[in-house]
Design a protein around this motif. Structure first.
Motif, PDB file in Angstrom:
ATOM      1  N   GLU A  70     -17.441  40.491  20.700  1.00  0.00           N
ATOM      2  CA  GLU A  70     -17.590  39.149  20.146  1.00  0.00           C
ATOM      3  C   GLU A  70     -16.271  38.422  19.936  1.00  0.00           C
ATOM      4  N   LEU A 126     -25.594  46.524  15.496  1.00  0.00           N
ATOM      5  CA  LEU A 126     -26.427  45.325  15.564  1.00  0.00           C
ATOM      6  C   LEU A 126     -26.244  44.403  14.356  1.00  0.00           C
ATOM      7  N   PRO A 127     -26.309  44.896  13.101  1.00  0.00           N
ATOM      8  CA  PRO A 127     -26.047  43.973  11.982  1.00  0.00           C
ATOM      9  C   PRO A 127     -24.616  43.470  11.955  1.00  0.00           C
ATOM     10  N   ALA A 130     -24.439  40.651  14.499  1.00  0.00           N
ATOM     11  CA  ALA A 130     -25.059  39.437  13.966  1.00  0.00           C
ATOM     12  C   ALA A 130     -24.160  38.770  12.930  1.00  0.00           C
ATOM     13  N   ARG A 133     -21.089  37.081  14.613  1.00  0.00           N
ATOM     14  CA  ARG A 133     -21.488  35.847  15.300  1.00  0.00           C
ATOM     15  C   ARG A 133     -21.709  34.708  14.318  1.00  0.00           C
ATOM     16  N   GLY A 134     -22.038  35.024  13.075  1.00  0.00           N
ATOM     17  CA  GLY A 134     -22.275  33.988  12.079  1.00  0.00           C
ATOM     18  C   GLY A 134     -21.037  33.566  11.310  1.00  0.00           C
ATOM     19  N   SER A 489     -32.175  40.906  20.586  1.00  0.00           N
ATOM     20  CA  SER A 489     -32.299  39.444  20.631  1.00  0.00           C
ATOM     21  C   SER A 489     -32.249  38.842  19.237  1.00  0.00           C
ATOM     22  N   ASN A 490     -32.828  39.536  18.252  1.00  0.00           N
ATOM     23  CA  ASN A 490     -32.756  39.044  16.876  1.00  0.00           C
ATOM     24  C   ASN A 490     -31.338  39.103  16.328  1.00  0.00           C
ATOM     25  N   ALA A 491     -30.581  40.120  16.726  1.00  0.00           N
ATOM     26  CA  ALA A 491     -29.215  40.263  16.233  1.00  0.00           C
ATOM     27  C   ALA A 491     -28.282  39.222  16.836  1.00  0.00           C
ATOM     28  N   THR A 492     -28.472  38.933  18.111  1.00  0.00           N
ATOM     29  CA  THR A 492     -27.571  37.986  18.781  1.00  0.00           C
ATOM     30  C   THR A 492     -27.985  36.544  18.551  1.00  0.00           C
ATOM     31  N   GLY A 493     -29.295  36.320  18.447  1.00  0.00           N
ATOM     32  CA  GLY A 493     -29.784  34.957  18.209  1.00  0.00           C
ATOM     33  C   GLY A 493     -29.767  34.096  19.455  1.00  0.00           C
TER      34      GLY A 493
END
Length: 497
Positions: A70, A126-127, A130, A133-134, A489-493
């Motif tokens: 990332e 994964l968390p 996420a 990325r935020g 997909s939920n982790a990356t958005g």
């Protein structure tokens, strides 16, 4: 609604009641004699060392992998981003089977650490991905403008903001390490969970298994308490979405080649080695090894889908009460669901064995007890997506429908239910995945003659019949892929830039 959720919470707390009742029934003299003995000390050392070594290792790999894909110019980072999440599609006991068949001498603590870290580091990755990325990249750019180097920015700016993601992932990994049975049994590494299964098989639901289960439950509660203390009360939310421009990616320079080699070795160890062993044995399987594949698949789908449906039905009142009627009581009842599911599956299974034999013998070793175990163990997997989805459904839409003379139940069915459907599907898929791969509770509770994919794999692999186990291992991986893709997909958005 409160009464309904209270009844459901009481059912979910049966394992907690079992642990307390077992301790009281044995009395201090018998309990201390069973707990304070050399074998338990050995198990305690093994289990604690596994957690103390394994959890930090998964944090290093998970956070490091998330930061590389990332925030750096890592070559082929999109490929690595997916590959770092892929080990979740390989159940830990299948990975252990792959390593044990590739290197028969692997065993003991370091074998257990190797296999478990490779299997579970995506639970931190994964968390962390996420969370990174935020983050607002302007904070990192400001720190560099003030003279901080890349390592200082990572340690002093990025890491503090990842605290909740790291602690949450580390807690999940720790609980998995305490509860794992199949992976460590393959490697001949004794932990409390493997000892409990052995004690249960030797003496049924005897005091030895109950005493070991009590110690394991205490370890789980200690782990929960440590995570809560480490989390603290700091706030991490910000107003607004932050800087809209993409982050500046760091060039690795001379570290490019070593980093790519290290990331590739991690992917090879976590994915290629287990799958290569599985495929190698698969080609040696004959038609007789495939005969039980279809019945096992049908029984697995029946139990896992039944568990998913029941978990959604149980989780929905919890989520509805927590979102639509928030209060101290609703938070307390919701916490009961998480507390019960934090215990290892082996304790949940022992609790249901004792409860059914004492109060409903006809339910012992039936599909009902298996599905009940799945609901208790995987209830958070259904509750978290449902609560998140329900919180995003404006209640004003229902009120608008009711203002048009639509009855309340019809308004919820026609307005809220369609908007909640993606969360229902996501939660159900995660529960079904866990149920399909669950081993210890299924082994203890399944009706006589029941052969799921996981138990069929275990039956063949534990007998060292690796060719017969390979088809079931492949099927377990295939069943896991959709849920892992959903988690990624939920982790990356969104797709990687």
């Amino acid at each position: 609604m409160v009464a309904l959720v209270a009844v459901l919470a009481a059912g979910a707390l049966v394992p907690i009641a079992y642990v307390v009742q077992a301790a009281v029934a044995m009395g201090w003299d018998e309990l201390s004699a069973l707990v304070f003995r050399p074998k338990v000390g050995e198990l305690l050392v093994n289990t604690v060392l596994l957690v103390v070594i394994g959890v930090p290792a998964t944090v290093v790999l998970g956070v490091g992998g998330a930061w590389l894909v990332e925030r750096t110019g890592l070559p082929a980072r999109r490929t690595f981003a997916v590959a770092f999440a892929a080990p979740l599609a390989i159940p830990a006991f299948v990975a252990s089977y792959g390593w044990a068949s590739a290197i028969p001498s692997i065993s003991g603590l370091w074998g257990g650490v190797l296999v478990s870290v490779l299997a579970y580091f995506p639970l931190v990755y994964l968390p962390a991905l996420a969370a990174i990325r935020g983050l607002d990249p302007a904070l990192e750019e400001s720190a560099r403008a003030l003279g901080m180097g890349s390592w200082s920015v990572f340690a002093r700016v990025v890491m503090p903001q990842l605290r909740l993601a790291i602690l949450g992932g580390a807690l999940v990994v720790g609980l998995h390490l305490l509860a794992e049975y199949g992976a460590f049994a393959f490697l001949r590494f004794d932990t409390f969970t493997t000892a409990i299964v052995t004690a249960y098989q030797a003496t049924f639901a005897g005091p030895n298994a109950a005493a070991l289960g009590l110690v394991l439950a205490v370890l789980c509660l200690v782990l929960l308490g440590l995570e809560s203390l480490a989390r603290g009360r700091a706030r991490y939310a910000r107003i607004g979405s932050g800087s809209p421009h993409p982050p500046v990616r760091l060039e690795l320079g001379r570290l490019t080649v070593p980093t790519v080699v290290g990331a590739s070795l991690l992917v090879v160890a976590a994915i290629v080695v287990p799958l290569a062993s599985v495929v190698r044995w698969l080609f040696r399987a004959d038609s007789a090894d495939l005969g039980g594949l279809v019945p096992a698949t049908i029984q697995t789908l029946g139990l896992s889908i039944g568990g998913a449906v029941c978990a959604i039905l149980v989780a929905l009142p919890f989520a509805w009460l927590a979102v639509r009627y928030p209060s101290r009581m609703s938070r307390l009842l919701e916490g009961a669901a998480y507390l019960a599911s934090s215990l290892p599956a082996i304790i949940v299974a022992l609790a249901l064995v004792a409860t059914t034999l004492a109060f409903a013998p006809a339910l012992y070793q039936t599909a009902f007890t298996v599905i009940a175990a799945y609901v208790v163990i995987f209830l958070p997997r259904a509750l978290v997506p449902l609560r998140a989805g329900l919180s995003q459904v404006p209640e004003s839409l229902e009120e608008a429908a009711r203002s048009l003379s639509v009855p309340p139940w019809a308004a919820r069915l026609r307005v809220t239910a369609p908007m909640l459907l993606p969360s229902v599907v996501a939660g159900g898929a995660l529960v079904a995945l866990g149920a399909a791969n669950e081993l210890t509770a299924t082994l203890l509770l399944a009706p006589t003659g029941t052969r799921t994919v996981a138990t069929s794999f275990w039956s063949a692999a534990s007998s060292l019949d690796y060719p017969a186990a390979a088809p079931y291992a492949v099927l377990l991986v295939l069943l896991s892929v959709p849920a892992v893709a959903l988690m990624f997909s939920n982790a990356t958005g969104r797709s990687l830039r």
